[in-house]
Design a protein around this motif. Structure first.
Motif, PDB file in Angstrom:
ATOM      1  N   LEU A 144       0.823  -1.207   0.000  1.00 19.06           N
ATOM      2  CA  LEU A 144       0.000   0.000   0.000  1.00 19.06           C
ATOM      3  C   LEU A 144       0.859   1.260   0.000  1.00 19.06           C
ATOM      4  CD1 LEU A 144      -2.909  -0.963   2.440  1.00 19.06           C
ATOM      5  CD2 LEU A 144      -2.957  -0.869  -0.056  1.00 19.06           C
ATOM      6  N   GLN A 145       1.998   1.211   0.695  1.00 19.53           N
ATOM      7  CA  GLN A 145       2.911   2.347   0.664  1.00 19.53           C
ATOM      8  C   GLN A 145       3.386   2.596  -0.764  1.00 19.53           C
ATOM      9  OE1 GLN A 145       4.705   3.864   3.730  1.00 19.53           O
ATOM     10  NE2 GLN A 145       5.388   5.432   2.278  1.00 19.53           N
ATOM     11  N   ALA A 146       3.716   1.519  -1.473  1.00 17.65           N
ATOM     12  CA  ALA A 146       4.172   1.656  -2.854  1.00 17.65           C
ATOM     13  C   ALA A 146       3.068   2.215  -3.738  1.00 17.65           C
ATOM     14  CB  ALA A 146       4.651   0.308  -3.377  1.00 17.65           C
ATOM     15  N   GLN A 147       1.825   1.763  -3.503  1.00 23.22           N
ATOM     16  CA  GLN A 147       0.708   2.274  -4.294  1.00 23.22           C
ATOM     17  C   GLN A 147       0.493   3.761  -4.036  1.00 23.22           C
ATOM     18  OE1 GLN A 147      -1.097   0.565  -6.677  1.00 23.22           O
ATOM     19  NE2 GLN A 147       0.568  -0.903  -6.308  1.00 23.22           N
ATOM     20  N   ALA A 148       0.632   4.175  -2.776  1.00 23.73           N
ATOM     21  CA  ALA A 148       0.470   5.591  -2.448  1.00 23.73           C
ATOM     22  C   ALA A 148       1.524   6.437  -3.158  1.00 23.73           C
ATOM     23  CB  ALA A 148       0.555   5.787  -0.937  1.00 23.73           C
ATOM     24  N   GLU A 149       2.746   5.944  -3.197  1.00 27.17           N
ATOM     25  CA  GLU A 149       3.814   6.683  -3.872  1.00 27.17           C
ATOM     26  C   GLU A 149       3.585   6.732  -5.378  1.00 27.17           C
ATOM     27  OE1 GLU A 149       7.347   4.793  -2.479  1.00 27.17           O
ATOM     28  OE2 GLU A 149       7.155   5.598  -0.443  1.00 27.17           O
ATOM     29  N   ARG A 150       2.988   5.666  -5.927  1.00 27.01           N
ATOM     30  CA  ARG A 150       2.653   5.654  -7.356  1.00 27.01           C
ATOM     31  C   ARG A 150       1.567   6.683  -7.662  1.00 27.01           C
ATOM     32  NH1 ARG A 150      -1.511   3.720 -10.039  1.00 27.01           N
ATOM     33  NH2 ARG A 150      -2.305   2.574  -8.234  1.00 27.01           N
ATOM     34  N   ILE A 151       0.550   6.734  -6.795  1.00 33.21           N
ATOM     35  CA  ILE A 151      -0.565   7.672  -7.007  1.00 33.21           C
ATOM     36  C   ILE A 151      -0.083   9.101  -6.857  1.00 33.21           C
ATOM     37  CG2 ILE A 151      -2.799   8.426  -6.076  1.00 33.21           C
ATOM     38  CD1 ILE A 151      -3.107   5.458  -5.080  1.00 33.21           C
ATOM     39  N   GLY A 152       0.779   9.325  -5.860  1.00 31.50           N
ATOM     40  CA  GLY A 152       1.291  10.669  -5.591  1.00 31.50           C
ATOM     41  C   GLY A 152       0.570  11.315  -4.419  1.00 31.50           C
ATOM     42  N   PHE A 153       1.338  11.909  -3.509  1.00 32.70           N
ATOM     43  CA  PHE A 153       0.762  12.546  -2.320  1.00 32.70           C
ATOM     44  C   PHE A 153       0.252  13.942  -2.666  1.00 32.70           C
ATOM     45  CE2 PHE A 153       3.539   9.254  -0.686  1.00 32.70           C
ATOM     46  CZ  PHE A 153       2.788   8.713   0.351  1.00 32.70           C
ATOM     47  N   PRO A 154      -0.808  14.375  -1.966  1.00 37.42           N
ATOM     48  CA  PRO A 154      -1.483  13.723  -0.850  1.00 37.42           C
ATOM     49  C   PRO A 154      -2.414  12.602  -1.305  1.00 37.42           C
ATOM     50  CG  PRO A 154      -2.564  15.795  -1.344  1.00 37.42           C
ATOM     51  CD  PRO A 154      -1.368  15.723  -2.240  1.00 37.42           C
ATOM     52  N   VAL A 155      -2.589  11.599  -0.415  1.00 39.00           N
ATOM     53  CA  VAL A 155      -3.504  10.503  -0.674  1.00 39.00           C
ATOM     54  C   VAL A 155      -4.490  10.415   0.481  1.00 39.00           C
ATOM     55  CG1 VAL A 155      -1.817   9.191  -2.017  1.00 39.00           C
ATOM     56  CG2 VAL A 155      -2.069   8.748   0.442  1.00 39.00           C
ATOM     57  N   LEU A 156      -5.561   9.664   0.241  1.00 43.95           N
ATOM     58  CA  LEU A 156      -6.575   9.428   1.256  1.00 43.95           C
ATOM     59  C   LEU A 156      -6.676   7.931   1.491  1.00 43.95           C
ATOM     60  CD1 LEU A 156      -8.626  11.097   2.952  1.00 43.95           C
ATOM     61  CD2 LEU A 156     -10.340  10.538   1.216  1.00 43.95           C
ATOM     62  N   ILE A 157      -6.476   7.508   2.737  1.00 42.02           N
ATOM     63  CA  ILE A 157      -6.687   6.112   3.118  1.00 42.02           C
ATOM     64  C   ILE A 157      -8.109   6.011   3.655  1.00 42.02           C
ATOM     65  CG2 ILE A 157      -5.836   4.182   4.491  1.00 42.02           C
ATOM     66  CD1 ILE A 157      -3.252   5.744   4.928  1.00 42.02           C
ATOM     67  N   ARG A 170      -6.097  11.486   5.766  1.00 50.85           N
ATOM     68  CA  ARG A 170      -5.361  12.162   4.702  1.00 50.85           C
ATOM     69  C   ARG A 170      -3.879  12.092   5.047  1.00 50.85           C
ATOM     70  NH1 ARG A 170      -5.615  18.504   2.590  1.00 50.85           N
ATOM     71  NH2 ARG A 170      -3.552  18.465   1.631  1.00 50.85           N
ATOM     72  N   VAL A 171      -3.040  11.742   4.056  1.00 53.03           N
ATOM     73  CA  VAL A 171      -1.601  11.639   4.266  1.00 53.03           C
ATOM     74  C   VAL A 171      -0.910  12.523   3.234  1.00 53.03           C
ATOM     75  CG1 VAL A 171       0.372  10.104   4.514  1.00 53.03           C
ATOM     76  CG2 VAL A 171      -1.919   9.242   5.003  1.00 53.03           C
ATOM     77  N   ASP A 172      -0.116  13.464   3.702  1.00 55.69           N
ATOM     78  CA  ASP A 172       0.554  14.410   2.813  1.00 55.69           C
ATOM     79  C   ASP A 172       1.988  14.018   2.463  1.00 55.69           C
ATOM     80  OD1 ASP A 172      -1.527  16.454   2.490  1.00 55.69           O
ATOM     81  OD2 ASP A 172      -1.254  16.787   4.636  1.00 55.69           O
ATOM     82  N   HIS A 173       2.610  13.174   3.296  1.00 52.79           N
ATOM     83  CA  HIS A 173       4.016  12.834   3.087  1.00 52.79           C
ATOM     84  C   HIS A 173       4.221  11.331   3.247  1.00 52.79           C
ATOM     85  CE1 HIS A 173       4.741  17.137   3.313  1.00 52.79           C
ATOM     86  NE2 HIS A 173       4.107  17.159   4.485  1.00 52.79           N
ATOM     87  N   ALA A 174       5.128  10.795   2.459  1.00 48.61           N
ATOM     88  CA  ALA A 174       5.397   9.353   2.483  1.00 48.61           C
ATOM     89  C   ALA A 174       5.826   8.878   3.863  1.00 48.61           C
ATOM     90  CB  ALA A 174       6.463   9.007   1.447  1.00 48.61           C
ATOM     91  N   ALA A 175       6.557   9.704   4.594  1.00 44.37           N
ATOM     92  CA  ALA A 175       7.060   9.303   5.908  1.00 44.37           C
ATOM     93  C   ALA A 175       5.942   9.090   6.919  1.00 44.37           C
ATOM     94  CB  ALA A 175       8.042  10.355   6.433  1.00 44.37           C
ATOM     95  N   ASP A 176       4.766   9.691   6.664  1.00 42.80           N
ATOM     96  CA  ASP A 176       3.657   9.573   7.608  1.00 42.80           C
ATOM     97  C   ASP A 176       2.691   8.453   7.254  1.00 42.80           C
ATOM     98  OD1 ASP A 176       4.671  11.848   8.876  1.00 42.80           O
ATOM     99  OD2 ASP A 176       3.511  13.180   7.554  1.00 42.80           O
ATOM    100  N   PHE A 177       2.929   7.784   6.120  1.00 45.09           N
ATOM    101  CA  PHE A 177       1.932   6.841   5.614  1.00 45.09           C
ATOM    102  C   PHE A 177       1.746   5.637   6.533  1.00 45.09           C
ATOM    103  CE2 PHE A 177       0.407   3.284   3.093  1.00 45.09           C
ATOM    104  CZ  PHE A 177      -0.673   3.850   2.429  1.00 45.09           C
TER     105      PHE A 177
END
Length: 681
Positions: A144-157, A170-177
């Motif tokens: 899921l972390q990889a998918q979020a990085e593919r989609i691009g931040f910010p993302v919504l879980i 809501r996640v704005d940065h990869a480090a917080d995912f």
């Protein structure tokens, strides 16, 4: 039509269903927890059955007990309301197997739309546009972390089985995912029994627009137009309105047709809502994406009733009993504008932290409609002001359930009139006891962004300076509080006992034989202090000075709680309610709660709380984010607890070193319990 139904819910929705059932001549059976034995929804029904302990998992989620209660009472059908078991496929099937009609969609439709991932896959096959994201079943954190990085931040879980803003981050940065994912999954598991999530691109400046749909067993399906639910906090709705401001007829028809197609794709029966995320494109039009379908009646259904003139609970009962829809699409017309405000026990200035406690005062606007629902005669205008509530004055707001006190609904011929009526209705809503969001709602209604329909789900955050900053202390409101405080002292019995009111030695009005009497008052409003001086001259004239500003003061009581206040000749009538040592003041331009500051008591309290992290309300410890011996800074997250169906992160009150943890993950704690202690570095 049914002769008797069981309502498998509580609070305002159970009261709401009972009202429509009574109007139709249908008897009702309430179920209640140990904590709700004397609740309003129990009193609103013809019969009541106790089904378990205070916690929802021990009562309102115990569907076998609910079915047993329905069968024992002779009910023919079960209305699930919203929340709890309303979208539980197993419960719907169990009702059918027991010979009870589930007043809702077929289990197959609940299953198809109950998983956000499955619903999005279905909509994708049907050609309905989706927000870019990952909607599959693989929930491995690294994947899921990889998918979020593919989609691009910010993302919504988002919780796949979720709703009501729970299990959403809501996640704005990869480090917080990773931390956000773990928190989201915990909340989803606790709320829905399913930790599955999906990840989507976070649409910047999104509007939340949903379409009310209704289907029957004869294959008919209609939509009853849209609602705009963009004003949200913590992904939960605050204000809802219908129709959506600025939505053109062409786009309204397209969204309505898409919603009906979605409902028909799963053989939908009953009330449902298809939710869309919309974003403005370059030409000012709206592009919309399917978000989810809620297979139940919505909290905000009254605004749809107001603009269409139809009682949606009556429609539910008629459709569930086998009747055809009461209207065709061609019969449905929009009339006027309606807005609903969710009044909750919470503190907006403390991150909307839920509050508990006794409703010492609960006063609604005059001429409010509690009993009259929307009718089938759409030519009649609805009540200008309506309140749906499940509590009354003196009731307790419990930590076991959500924090909503009531829904305040207004209707107007247009949006401007509805806004004016909502502001007036909120002004005349007086609640004393637990903290509420009433004053905050008034600020939202009167802010430029909402007034001009500049809407998106981040409205509250981007207007934070206007909506959430601590307001100052208006002189007029302070004057009313001071006047009520002094009046209460003057009316108190003298130290000499039952002396006559004419006895000058028993008077406490500050009278002096010569000169004037001056009294200094240190007023506490929230966490701020204001110095007030009240000077009474020999002839009885009063001069009030607050934070350096002075004015002549005149007061006259108009009743038990109403006071006429004259400040330099300016007249206002304000309401003042005493709640222990506090005075709650309500006026034309706002409200506040104040008390005379006691420095001795404050010093003792501060000394006792220094270095402590305490539970703000009863709840369950999810976990600690620091361990004994760890150095922490003020504002650093230290603990996570669950209360009133939400997770809350508690932060360090000051810099220091964690000395001791008083509880473990999973422990239940009471309000004010010390969770950990800090010592100086």
């Amino acid at each position: 039509m049914f002769k008797k139904i069981l309502i498998a819910n509580r609070g305002e929705i159970a009261c709401r269903v009972a009202r429509s059932a009574r109007r139709l001549g249908v008897r009702t059976v309430a179920v209640h927890s140990e904590a709700d034995a004397q609740a309003q929804h129990v009193l609103a029904c013809d019969e009541a059955v106790h089904i378990g302990g205070a916690a929802a998992r021990d009562s309102y989620l115990q569907w076998l007990r609910i079915i047993e209660a329905a069968l024992a009472s002779g009910a023919q059908a079960v209305h699930p309301g919203y929340g709890f078991l309303s979208e539980n496929e197993a419960f719907a099937r169990a009702c059918a197997e027991a010979g009870l009609v589930f007043i809702g969609p077929p289990p197959e439709a609940i299953a198809a739309m109950g998983s956000k991932s499955a619903a999005k896959a279905l909509m994708e096959r049907a050609g309905v546009p989706l927000v870019p994201g990952y909607h599959g079943d693989d929930n491995d954190p690294d994947f899921l972390q990889a998918q979020a990085e593919r989609i691009g931040f910010p993302v919504l879980i988002k919780a796949s089985a979720g709703g009501g803003g729970r299990g959403m981050r809501r996640v704005d940065h990869a480090a917080d995912f990773a931390a956000a994912l773990a928190s989201c999954q915990r909340e989803a598991q606790a709320s829905f029994g399913n930790a599955q999530v999906l990840v989507e691109r976070y649409v910047l400046r999104p509007r939340h627009i949903e379409i009310q749909v209704f289907g029957d067993t004869q294959g008919h399906c209609v939509h009853l137009f849209e609602r705009d639910c963009s004003v949200q906090r913590r992904h939960q709705k605050v204000l809802e309105e219908a129709p959506a401001p600025g939505l053109g007829a062409r786009r309204r028809a397209e969204m309505g047709a898409a919603a009906v197609a979605a409902a028909q794709a799963v053989g939908y029966v009953g009330a449902g809502t298809v939710e869309f995320i919309a974003e403005e494109v370059d030409d000012g039009d709206l592009r919309f994406y399917f978000m989810e379908m809620n297979t139940r009646l919505q909290v905000e259904h009254p605004v749809t009733e107001a603009i269409t003139g139809h009682d949606l609970v009556e429609w539910q009962l008629r459709v569930a009993s086998g009747e055809a829809l009461p209207a065709t699409q061609a019969d449905l017309r929009l009339r006027g504008h309606a807005i609903e405000a969710r009044i909750c026990a919470e503190n907006p200035d403390a991150g909307f932290l839920p509050a508990t406690g006794r409703l010492a005062v609960l006063r609604w606007p005059e001429h409010v409609a509690f009993v009259r629902n929307a009718t089938q005669d759409s030519s009649r205008p609805p009540a200008p002001v309506r309140v749906d509530t499940g509590v009354s004055e003196g009731d307790e707001i419990s930590p076991h359930y959500d924090s909503m006190i009531a829904k305040l609904i207004v209707w107007g011929e247009d949006r401007a009139q509805a806004l004016a009526r909502l502001d007036a209705a909120l002004r005349d809503t007086h609640i004393v006891g637990p903290a509420t969001n009433v004053a905050f709602l008034r600020r939202v209604v009167n802010c430029r962004a909402f007034g001009t329909a500049d809407l998106d789900t981040a409205l509250i955050e981007r207007e934070r300076a206007v909506l959430l900053d601590q307001p100052g202390l208006p002189l007029m409101l302070a004057a009313a509080g001071v006047a009520a405080h002094i009046l209460a002292e003057e009316q108190a019995p003298g130290q000499a006992g039952n002396r006559s009111a004419q006895d000058p030695w028993a008077r406490r009005d500050g009278w002096r034989l010569h000169g004037s009497a001056r009294r200094r008052l240190d007023l506490q409003v929230g966490t701020t202090h204001h110095l007030a001086t009240l000077e009474r001259s020999h002839d009885g004239a009063l001069q009030l000075t607050l934070d350096g500003s002075g004015a002549t003061l005149g007061t006259r009581p108009l009743g038990a709680h109403r006071h006429e206040i004259l400040l330099d000749g300016q007249r206002q009538v304000l309401s003042v309610h005493a709640n222990g040592e506090r005075m709650a003041v309500f006026g034309e331009h706002g409200s506040l709660e104040l008390q005379e500051f006691d420095p001795v008591a404050h010093a003792s309290e501060a000394a006792g709380s220094e270095g402590r992290l305490s539970a703000p309300m009863p709840g369950r410890i999810i976990g600690f984010l620091a361990q004994p011996g760890q150095r922490v800074q003020a504002g650093q997250a230290l603990a996570v607890m669950e209360a009133m169906k939400m997770e809350h992160t508690l932060t360090a009150p000051r810099d220091g070193v964690v000395a001791e943890l008083m509880f473990a993950a999973g422990d239940q704690v009471s309000e004010g319990a010390e969770l950990l202690s800090l010592v100086g570095e």
